[in-house]
Design a protein around this motif. Structure first.
Motif, PDB file in Angstrom:
ATOM      1  N   ASN A 176       0.721  -0.774   0.285  1.00  0.00           N
ATOM      2  CA  ASN A 176      -0.033  -0.058   0.060  1.00  0.00           C
ATOM      3  C   ASN A 176       1.105   1.218  -0.240  1.00  0.00           C
ATOM      4  O   ASN A 176       1.149   1.714   0.856  1.00  0.00           O
ATOM      5  CB  ASN A 176      -0.678  -0.389   1.455  1.00  0.00           C
TER       6      ASN A 176
ATOM      7  N   SER B 104       1.754   5.241  -1.539  1.00  0.00           N
ATOM      8  CA  SER B 104       0.843   6.482  -2.043  1.00  0.00           C
ATOM      9  C   SER B 104       1.614   7.127  -3.099  1.00  0.00           C
ATOM     10  O   SER B 104       0.785   8.059  -3.807  1.00  0.00           O
ATOM     11  CB  SER B 104       1.066   7.813  -0.624  1.00  0.00           C
TER      12      SER B 104
ATOM     13  N   SER C  57       1.388   7.428  -7.313  1.00  0.00           N
ATOM     14  CA  SER C  57       0.391   7.388  -7.864  1.00  0.00           C
ATOM     15  C   SER C  57       0.444   6.343  -8.506  1.00  0.00           C
ATOM     16  O   SER C  57      -0.325   5.873  -9.570  1.00  0.00           O
ATOM     17  CB  SER C  57       0.582   8.723  -8.869  1.00  0.00           C
TER      18      SER C  57
ATOM     19  N   LEU D 210      -0.411   3.733  -7.702  1.00  0.00           N
ATOM     20  CA  LEU D 210      -1.815   3.498  -7.255  1.00  0.00           C
ATOM     21  C   LEU D 210      -2.838   3.095  -8.786  1.00  0.00           C
ATOM     22  O   LEU D 210      -3.925   2.047  -8.907  1.00  0.00           O
ATOM     23  CB  LEU D 210      -2.317   4.206  -6.683  1.00  0.00           C
TER      24      LEU D 210
ATOM     25  N   LYS E 158      -2.706  -0.948  -8.693  1.00  0.00           N
ATOM     26  CA  LYS E 158      -3.477  -1.451  -8.443  1.00  0.00           C
ATOM     27  C   LYS E 158      -4.841  -1.562  -8.724  1.00  0.00           C
ATOM     28  O   LYS E 158      -5.729  -2.502  -9.069  1.00  0.00           O
ATOM     29  CB  LYS E 158      -3.355  -0.989  -7.359  1.00  0.00           C
ATOM     30  N   SER E 159      -5.607  -0.056  -9.697  1.00  0.00           N
ATOM     31  CA  SER E 159      -6.971  -0.291  -9.924  1.00  0.00           C
ATOM     32  C   SER E 159      -6.513  -0.771 -11.580  1.00  0.00           C
ATOM     33  O   SER E 159      -7.993  -1.345 -11.980  1.00  0.00           O
ATOM     34  CB  SER E 159      -6.787   1.162 -10.813  1.00  0.00           C
TER      35      SER E 159
END
Length: 308
Positions: free
Chosen positions: A113, A115, A117, A120, A123-124
């Motif tokens: 996890n 932060s 970008s 993220l 991960k999506s």
């Protein structure tokens, strides 16, 4: 005749291969039974089945080629056995490393996890990452198969010509490197994701210590165990490709069975060790292995009672 050291190492290699095949067969069976029971297969389950099956085939090819190279090396220069073994090995080895890379990325994106970008965004879009890696796999196959065919034809044509062999050593090594660019890419991605996941777990452990959480001891133990498994995987993964490199070098060096079997031993460590790591690190596989061991112990006890 093999020397004592060569014989011992060959026994170790054979034991590694047997354990690896048994471990991967167990992983594939547990996940297939889970699919048959629930009529649903998770991403991790699909990857584990594919990894286990491809690695079983990879192990058989590695051992077959190793035994031929040690006991009947002339078979590699006669007929089409070299082509068959090479093409099957390239296909299975690329596939095995691809599945291992996908598994590492999936665990990394689900557990870590950050932060950042980029993290993220990845991960999506897990499915997009898998599609991209699939494209890399097919591209790697398309590039390496013609190159391997050319290398095999050249080696057969000039096999035994010492002067040619001396002149072509550098060319051979360069061609080998170019044909394995896809594998190198997957190796780098796997090692980077493992390293980043270790960094995340280490930071999380330090954070729990600083916060004095009640669940600190339990979570710390689980995270330390996960870190140990990841570090073990990285070491085995690196040793696997070091072993493969030694085997490649043996084709351009004077025949040295001890060096070749040493490379074979390092190569087989990863398929054997990683299957054990997966069983220990996966709750479902670990529980299934404990049940299987309990069943075997009960059967053995009943057999002993019937004999007495």
């Amino acid at each position: 005749m093999l020397s004592a050291a060569e014989g011992i190492l060959l026994c170790v290699v054979t034991s590694e291969a047997v354990l690896g095949v048994l471990g991967d067969t167990f992983i594939a069976l547990v996940n297939c039974m889970e699919y048959a029971k629930n009529k649903k297969l998770s991403k991790i389950g699909f990857i584990l089945i594919g990894l286990a099956i491809s690695r079983i085939g990879d192990l058989w090819i590695i051992i077959l080629q190793g035994y031929i190279q040690v006991f009947v090396p002339h078979m590699l220069t006669s007929g089409n056995i070299t082509e068959y073994i090479t093409y099957i090995w390239v296909f299975l080895n690329h596939l095995s490393v691809w599945f291992a890379t996908n598994l590492n990325i999936l665990y990394f994106l689900k557990i870590a996890n950050f932060s950042n970008s980029v993290f993220l965004w990845l991960k999506s879009r897990i499915c997009a990452v898998f599609i991209f890696l699939s494209g890399c796999l097919f591209t790697s196959w398309l590039l390496c198969f013609p190159q391997f065919s050319k290398m095999l034809n050249n080696s057969k044509m000039y096999w035994g010509n010492t002067s040619w062999a001396q002149q072509q050593k550098n060319v051979f090594l360069i061609n080998q490197s170019l044909t394995n660019l896809g594998i190198f890419f997957f190796i780098i991605v796997s090692l980077i994701t493992c390293f980043l996941l270790i960094v995340f777990l280490w930071r999380h452990i330090r954070q729990m210590h600083s916060e004095g959480s009640r669940l600190r001891d339990l979570n710390t133990e689980a995270h330390v165990k996960a870190m140990k498994l990841l570090i073990s995987f990285m070491i085995l993964f690196i040793l696997h490709f070091v072993g493969l490199s030694i085997q490649v070098l043996c084709f351009i060096l004077p025949q040295n069975n001890l060096l070749f079997i040493t490379g074979l031993t390092a190569t087989c460590l990863y398929p054997c060790g990683h299957s054990i790591i997966l069983i220990l690190g996966n709750k479902q596989l670990k529980q299934a292995s404990l049940k299987a061991l309990q069943h075997l112990m009960c059967c053995e006890a009943k057999r002993n009672l019937s004999v007495t």
